[in-house]
Design an enzyme around this catalytic site. Sequence first.
Site, mmCIF file in Angstrom:
data_model
loop_
_atom_site.group_PDB
_atom_site.id
_atom_site.type_symbol
_atom_site.label_atom_id
_atom_site.label_comp_id
_atom_site.label_asym_id
_atom_site.label_seq_id
_atom_site.Cartn_x
_atom_site.Cartn_y
_atom_site.Cartn_z
ATOM 1 N N ASP A 161 -2.228 7.872 28.217
ATOM 2 C CA ASP A 161 -3.484 8.391 28.764
ATOM 3 C C ASP A 161 -3.268 9.661 29.574
ATOM 4 O O ASP A 161 -2.140 10.034 29.886
ATOM 5 C CB ASP A 161 -4.185 7.312 29.614
ATOM 6 C CG ASP A 161 -3.247 6.629 30.608
ATOM 7 O OD1 ASP A 161 -2.168 7.182 30.896
ATOM 8 O OD2 ASP A 161 -3.594 5.544 31.101
ATOM 9 N N ASN A 196 -7.905 -4.220 37.803
ATOM 10 C CA ASN A 196 -9.050 -4.808 37.085
ATOM 11 C C ASN A 196 -8.678 -5.249 35.674
ATOM 12 O O ASN A 196 -9.552 -5.518 34.857
ATOM 13 C CB ASN A 196 -10.209 -3.805 37.046
ATOM 14 C CG ASN A 196 -9.824 -2.530 36.294
ATOM 15 O OD1 ASN A 196 -8.703 -2.394 35.813
ATOM 16 N ND2 ASN A 196 -10.755 -1.598 36.209
ATOM 17 N N HIS A 249 -7.118 -3.342 33.414
ATOM 18 C CA HIS A 249 -7.098 -2.294 32.380
ATOM 19 C C HIS A 249 -5.673 -2.029 31.924
ATOM 20 O O HIS A 249 -4.717 -2.235 32.661
ATOM 21 C CB HIS A 249 -7.811 -1.014 32.845
ATOM 22 C CG HIS A 249 -7.026 -0.090 33.731
ATOM 23 N ND1 HIS A 249 -7.414 0.237 34.997
ATOM 24 C CD2 HIS A 249 -5.878 0.596 33.519
ATOM 25 C CE1 HIS A 249 -6.560 1.091 35.524
ATOM 26 N NE2 HIS A 249 -5.607 1.315 34.657
ATOM 27 N N GLU A 290 -10.747 0.550 30.220
ATOM 28 C CA GLU A 290 -11.411 -0.145 31.321
ATOM 29 C C GLU A 290 -12.219 -1.349 30.831
ATOM 30 O O GLU A 290 -12.506 -1.455 29.639
ATOM 31 C CB GLU A 290 -12.355 0.835 32.034
ATOM 32 C CG GLU A 290 -11.649 2.027 32.658
ATOM 33 C CD GLU A 290 -10.922 1.685 33.941
ATOM 34 O OE1 GLU A 290 -10.592 0.508 34.169
ATOM 35 O OE2 GLU A 290 -10.686 2.611 34.733
#
Length: 252
Positions: A74, A143, A145, A150
């Site tokens: 990413d 979270n 991810h 996400e």
Amino acid sequence: MKYKYKGSIIYVLENYDEISIKAAQLLAAQVNLKPNCVLGLATGSTPEGMYKKLIRKYEQNEVDFSEVTTFNLDEYYPIDPKNTQSYAYYMKEKFFSKINIQQSQTFIPDGQAEDVDKMCENYDLMINKYGGIDFQVLGIGNNGHIGFNEPNIRFESGTHLVELDNETIEANSRFFDNKKDVPILAISMGVRNIMHSKKIILLASGEHKAEAVEKMLFGDITPNLPASILQLHNDVTIILDNAAAKLIVPRL
Ligand code: GLP
């Protein structure tokens, strides 16, 4: 301690240094077995120790990166690769400039692309051209991810533009002077490319990752917790320190 759970191997190690050593050993073994392999690489604070150990192995002639190709997971968008917060800068500073990899063989999504869709399409094509990823390194967000995929992403997506979750922006603001400076968009290679990797290692350290790790392994497979898709991959090695493994050890 080494556990087997469903298709995964899970290492629960003493501390961050131990997980960095284990991850570096596995990655170096991959490169030694297949010198022209394709690595999928991650950023964030978690793999930093692994990169340091790999640089040391390279300096001691234990591993040779001259034929390796890499694809990063990413990058923020938009961002200049010279910006010290960009993942292009991170990879160059913390790894690529310190080993014998050929610069032309290191691919990172272009944070400055004008035509993002085209760039994403090309990134997927390049991964395919190199025969897919042999060995993918992952961290995990608080979270759940993976590589900026996400909650509520589409599992079938390849490289694409993503909107960062508030929790991720909050977590990553520690690297920026101001929370407002954290980009709200990023480019991720997508869950599809991750899941097509032949082998995956996922590293997590610290108590703040314990809940995401627990849901990843024992929760439902759901886009709400993107890492849960890894339950469907047949070659995942999870490397945790005691703190990150806190909620799962009693269940293994
Ligand atoms: C970051 C990265 C991810 C990384 C994750 C965890 O935002 N984009 O690739 O795995 O979030 O980061 P850290 O290792 O710093 O906790």
